[in-house]
Design a protein around this motif. Structure first.
Motif, PDB file in Angstrom:
ATOM      1  N   VAL A   1     -38.391  89.343   8.861  1.00  0.00           N
ATOM      2  CA  VAL A   1     -38.520  87.902   8.633  1.00  0.00           C
ATOM      3  C   VAL A   1     -39.754  87.346   9.352  1.00  0.00           C
ATOM      4  N   VAL A   2     -40.356  86.347   8.737  1.00  0.00           N
ATOM      5  CA  VAL A   2     -41.436  85.588   9.358  1.00  0.00           C
ATOM      6  C   VAL A   2     -40.985  84.133   9.422  1.00  0.00           C
ATOM      7  N   ALA A   3     -40.981  83.574  10.623  1.00  0.00           N
ATOM      8  CA  ALA A   3     -40.652  82.159  10.811  1.00  0.00           C
ATOM      9  C   ALA A   3     -41.931  81.442  11.216  1.00  0.00           C
ATOM     10  N   GLU A   4     -42.194  80.328  10.550  1.00  0.00           N
ATOM     11  CA  GLU A   4     -43.412  79.573  10.813  1.00  0.00           C
ATOM     12  C   GLU A   4     -43.056  78.130  11.167  1.00  0.00           C
ATOM     13  N   PHE A   5     -43.717  77.633  12.195  1.00  0.00           N
ATOM     14  CA  PHE A   5     -43.552  76.259  12.653  1.00  0.00           C
ATOM     15  C   PHE A   5     -44.954  75.659  12.751  1.00  0.00           C
ATOM     16  N   PRO A   6     -45.530  75.236  11.622  1.00  0.00           N
ATOM     17  CA  PRO A   6     -46.934  74.814  11.597  1.00  0.00           C
ATOM     18  C   PRO A   6     -47.284  73.684  12.563  1.00  0.00           C
ATOM     19  N   PHE A   7     -46.332  72.835  12.925  1.00  0.00           N
ATOM     20  CA  PHE A   7     -46.619  71.730  13.820  1.00  0.00           C
ATOM     21  C   PHE A   7     -46.078  71.958  15.228  1.00  0.00           C
TER      22      PHE A   7
ATOM     23  N   GLU B   1     -42.612  86.838  14.169  1.00  0.00           N
ATOM     24  CA  GLU B   1     -42.418  87.928  13.215  1.00  0.00           C
ATOM     25  C   GLU B   1     -41.306  88.845  13.695  1.00  0.00           C
ATOM     26  N   GLY B   2     -40.342  89.084  12.811  1.00  0.00           N
ATOM     27  CA  GLY B   2     -39.260  90.015  13.096  1.00  0.00           C
ATOM     28  C   GLY B   2     -37.989  89.334  13.554  1.00  0.00           C
ATOM     29  N   LYS B   3     -36.884  89.913  13.117  1.00  0.00           N
ATOM     30  CA  LYS B   3     -35.558  89.378  13.416  1.00  0.00           C
ATOM     31  C   LYS B   3     -35.274  89.361  14.923  1.00  0.00           C
ATOM     32  N   ALA B   4     -35.617  90.429  15.631  1.00  0.00           N
ATOM     33  CA  ALA B   4     -35.358  90.494  17.074  1.00  0.00           C
ATOM     34  C   ALA B   4     -36.156  89.433  17.822  1.00  0.00           C
ATOM     35  N   ALA B   5     -37.417  89.265  17.466  1.00  0.00           N
ATOM     36  CA  ALA B   5     -38.260  88.254  18.116  1.00  0.00           C
ATOM     37  C   ALA B   5     -37.746  86.848  17.813  1.00  0.00           C
ATOM     38  N   LEU B   6     -37.270  86.634  16.590  1.00  0.00           N
ATOM     39  CA  LEU B   6     -36.735  85.322  16.225  1.00  0.00           C
ATOM     40  C   LEU B   6     -35.465  85.022  17.019  1.00  0.00           C
ATOM     41  N   TYR B   7     -34.607  86.019  17.183  1.00  0.00           N
ATOM     42  CA  TYR B   7     -33.410  85.803  17.990  1.00  0.00           C
ATOM     43  C   TYR B   7     -33.790  85.501  19.448  1.00  0.00           C
ATOM     44  N   ASP B   8     -34.745  86.244  19.988  1.00  0.00           N
ATOM     45  CA  ASP B   8     -35.195  85.975  21.358  1.00  0.00           C
ATOM     46  C   ASP B   8     -35.672  84.530  21.507  1.00  0.00           C
ATOM     47  N   TYR B   9     -36.341  84.027  20.478  1.00  0.00           N
ATOM     48  CA  TYR B   9     -36.830  82.650  20.495  1.00  0.00           C
ATOM     49  C   TYR B   9     -35.670  81.646  20.413  1.00  0.00           C
TER      50      TYR B   9
ATOM     51  N   VAL C   1     -36.461  85.925   4.265  1.00  0.00           N
ATOM     52  CA  VAL C   1     -37.662  86.700   4.611  1.00  0.00           C
ATOM     53  C   VAL C   1     -38.779  85.799   5.120  1.00  0.00           C
ATOM     54  N   ASN C   2     -38.737  84.524   4.749  1.00  0.00           N
ATOM     55  CA  ASN C   2     -39.708  83.568   5.271  1.00  0.00           C
ATOM     56  C   ASN C   2     -39.007  82.239   5.482  1.00  0.00           C
ATOM     57  N   TYR C   3     -39.195  81.676   6.680  1.00  0.00           N
ATOM     58  CA  TYR C   3     -38.595  80.402   7.055  1.00  0.00           C
ATOM     59  C   TYR C   3     -39.720  79.551   7.632  1.00  0.00           C
ATOM     60  N   ARG C   4     -40.073  78.496   6.924  1.00  0.00           N
ATOM     61  CA  ARG C   4     -41.165  77.622   7.372  1.00  0.00           C
ATOM     62  C   ARG C   4     -40.592  76.218   7.565  1.00  0.00           C
TER      63      ARG C   4
END
Length: 138
Positions: A32-38, A48-56, A116-119
């Motif tokens: 997965v890629v999560a994007e927070f443009p602002f 980038e990645g499920k593990a990194a997103l959970y850590d966040y 797969v993508n969350y913006r």
């Protein structure tokens, strides 16, 4: 039963409201890629990645107690793998007692029933004002 992108957006927001960050990331693909443009300075604009997103996300409920999602509109698109949500969150910043009121626009792409993508677009000034010095550490 096939889960549509719109169904998955609704499920992700229900899981978010229940403060289940592990459950939220379980709705995501490993890549997965999560994007927070602002995102404000010091916060990641891309994860980038499920593990990194959970850590966040794992510390989010310890920083902000979201009590409700007062508004939620989910839109299916011409592409069945893409959905858009307009929603708001209402709660409290736990460290300072400030109200947390935020509006979001979220674009989600789904593959094989997983995100797969969350913006997500939101107002960094309102976030920083609510946090007023408090940190949401990753």
């Amino acid at each position: 039963m096939t889960t549509t992108a719109a169904d998955l957006v609704r499920k992700s927001l229900e899981t978010f409201l229940s403060k289940d960050m592990k459950g939220w990331t379980d709705l995501c693909a490993d890549d997965v890629v999560a994007e927070f443009p602002f995102a404000p300075e010091g916060s990641p604009a891309r994860i980038e990645g499920k593990a990194a997103l959970y850590d966040y996300l794992r510390g989010y409920p310890d920083a902000i107690d979201v009590k409700s999602l007062p508004t939620l509109k989910v839109y299916a698109t011409d592409d069945p793998s893409v959905a858009i949500a307009e929603w708001s969150a209402s709660g409290t910043v736990l460290s300072n007692g400030n109200p947390y009121e935020m509006r979001y626009a979220t674009f989600v792409t789904v593959r094989y029933g997983l995100i797969v993508n969350y913006r997500e677009y939101w107002n960094p000034q309102a976030f920083m004002n609510a946090m007023s010095g408090a940190r949401f550490d990753v």
